[in-house]
Design an enzyme around this catalytic site. Sequence first.
Site, mmCIF file in Angstrom:
data_model
loop_
_atom_site.group_PDB
_atom_site.id
_atom_site.type_symbol
_atom_site.label_atom_id
_atom_site.label_comp_id
_atom_site.label_asym_id
_atom_site.label_seq_id
_atom_site.Cartn_x
_atom_site.Cartn_y
_atom_site.Cartn_z
ATOM 1 N N SER A 98 59.617 0.669 22.754
ATOM 2 C CA SER A 98 59.715 2.126 22.432
ATOM 3 C C SER A 98 61.186 2.797 21.991
ATOM 4 C CB SER A 98 59.568 2.774 23.928
ATOM 5 O OG SER A 98 59.427 3.657 24.426
ATOM 6 N N HIS A 123 54.798 3.211 21.696
ATOM 7 C CA HIS A 123 53.597 3.588 22.588
ATOM 8 C C HIS A 123 54.096 4.910 22.270
ATOM 9 C CE1 HIS A 123 56.694 2.840 26.071
ATOM 10 N NE2 HIS A 123 56.941 3.073 25.262
#
Length: 208
Positions: A98, A123
């Site tokens: 992330s 993501h």
Amino acid sequence: MTLIPIVVEQTSRGERAYDIYSRLVKERIIFVTGPIEDNMASVIVAQLLFLESENPDKDICMYINSPGGVVTAGLSIYDTMQYINPDVSTLCIGQAASMGSLLLAAGTKGKRYSLPHSRIMIHQPSGGYHGQATDIEIHANEILRVKKKLNQIYEKHTGNSLKKIEGMMERDKFMDPEEARKIGLIDRVIAERTDIEIENIKVKQKVG
């Protein structure tokens, strides 16, 4: 409670004790470990600014082992990395997921590394909000704005098209270091410190 080792150093004025992380900051090594949140980000930003003031021309090395965290906290670190004068070399140890992967990719081009058994994940941002319909719409639009901004940052640092970035970010995308290298998140997978030293010699020869 995690115990932090103390290092005792002999100086001309006698013994001086440091916690291990403070001692490594003296060597221009910063650790981004654990969830990224405001307090941790403030410490990282302060370390970056301090090391720039100490020597604006000497590289800073950032070791990353993070599952990600708060977007705004991560972006405060990212913006500071871009703002300061020294090159920031990034190295993934363990995982960079992330926001952790964004910071990994944000290192100086040619100086972004990963150890061989690390894991990298990208993501799209997530979030939730409860309240009136109008407020929910406002927050949904804000998440979409943040998503677009993050995609643009990945586009800038990986060299991929925005369309390709959007496709990869649609769901959790886990990668080993070699896969991350192929899409431009890092520049090299290293197993030993000498790998970086050899790479630096090659870069100097090209510049020369």
